[in-house]
Design a protein around this motif. Structure first.
Motif, PDB file in Angstrom:
ATOM      1  N   ARG A  53       0.887  -1.255   0.126  1.00 28.50           N
ATOM      2  CA  ARG A  53       0.130   0.005  -0.074  1.00 28.50           C
ATOM      3  C   ARG A  53       0.877   1.266  -0.042  1.00 28.50           C
ATOM      4  NH1 ARG A  53      -3.530  -1.389   5.144  1.00 28.50           N
ATOM      5  NH2 ARG A  53      -1.736  -0.364   5.822  1.00 28.50           N
ATOM      6  N   GLU A  55       0.810   3.876   1.790  1.00 27.86           N
ATOM      7  CA  GLU A  55       1.200   4.403   3.086  1.00 27.86           C
ATOM      8  C   GLU A  55       2.497   3.400   3.896  1.00 27.86           C
ATOM      9  OE1 GLU A  55      -2.620   2.254   3.623  1.00 27.86           O
ATOM     10  OE2 GLU A  55      -1.886   3.668   2.143  1.00 27.86           O
ATOM     11  N   ASP A  56       2.562   2.149   3.191  1.00 29.74           N
ATOM     12  CA  ASP A  56       3.594   1.440   3.584  1.00 29.74           C
ATOM     13  C   ASP A  56       4.705   1.178   2.898  1.00 29.74           C
ATOM     14  OD1 ASP A  56       1.646   0.465   5.530  1.00 29.74           O
ATOM     15  OD2 ASP A  56       0.912  -1.270   4.307  1.00 29.74           O
TER      16      ASP A  56
END
Length: 149
Positions: A53, A55-56
């Motif tokens: 993702r 945000e990761d």
């Protein structure tokens, strides 16, 4: 490296690494060094089903960078640094306490201290994190003492 390959690498690391390996610039980028790094990856490395993702992505690649950095630093660290770190963190009984903090047996720490075995790079990173935590705790206590004076 083309942006399209970098985009895949960010979201699907295993697939992106395969594309990097096939790219024409791969041979010019220190092929042997890159192959040595790729050989250290688990054989069953697979992309996460939904990809990494957004945000990761930063933490994932930051962790990868720190691992590579720790690998290089670990080559120059030895029993002397281990003993200094252990004593700074835990005093005279540092081997048992460090073993407990790292989740390893006392025997393993004694082997590292004697130079019979080398700690994995991740161990050095964990020790550095313990030292940073102790430093932060010390600074917080100093600030508290300064405020109460």
């Amino acid at each position: 490296m083309p942006t399209a390959i970098l985009d895949v690498l960010l979201v699907q690391p295993a697939s992106g690494l395969a594309l990097v390996r096939k790219h024409k610039n791969f041979a010019r980028a220190g092929k042997d060094e890159v192959e040595a790094l790729l050989a250290k990856l688990p054989a069953d490395l697979a992309d996460p089903p939904a990809g990494v993702r957004l945000e990761d992505q930063g933490p994932f690649w930051l962790g990868y960078y720190h691992y590579l950095s720790a690998t290089q630093r670990a080559k120059t660290w030895g029993p002397e640094q281990l003993e200094r770190a252990g004593q700074l963190l835990y005093g005279d009984r540092w081997q048992s306490d460090l073993a407990r903090a790292l989740g390893v047996g006392d025997r393993r720490v004694r082997e590292w201290a004697a130079g019979d075995r080398k700690p994995a790079p991740g161990v050095w990173a964990d020790i550095a994190a313990l030292l940073r935590q102790r430093q932060a705790e010390g600074m917080a206590l100093l600030q508290e003492l300064d405020r109460s004076s």
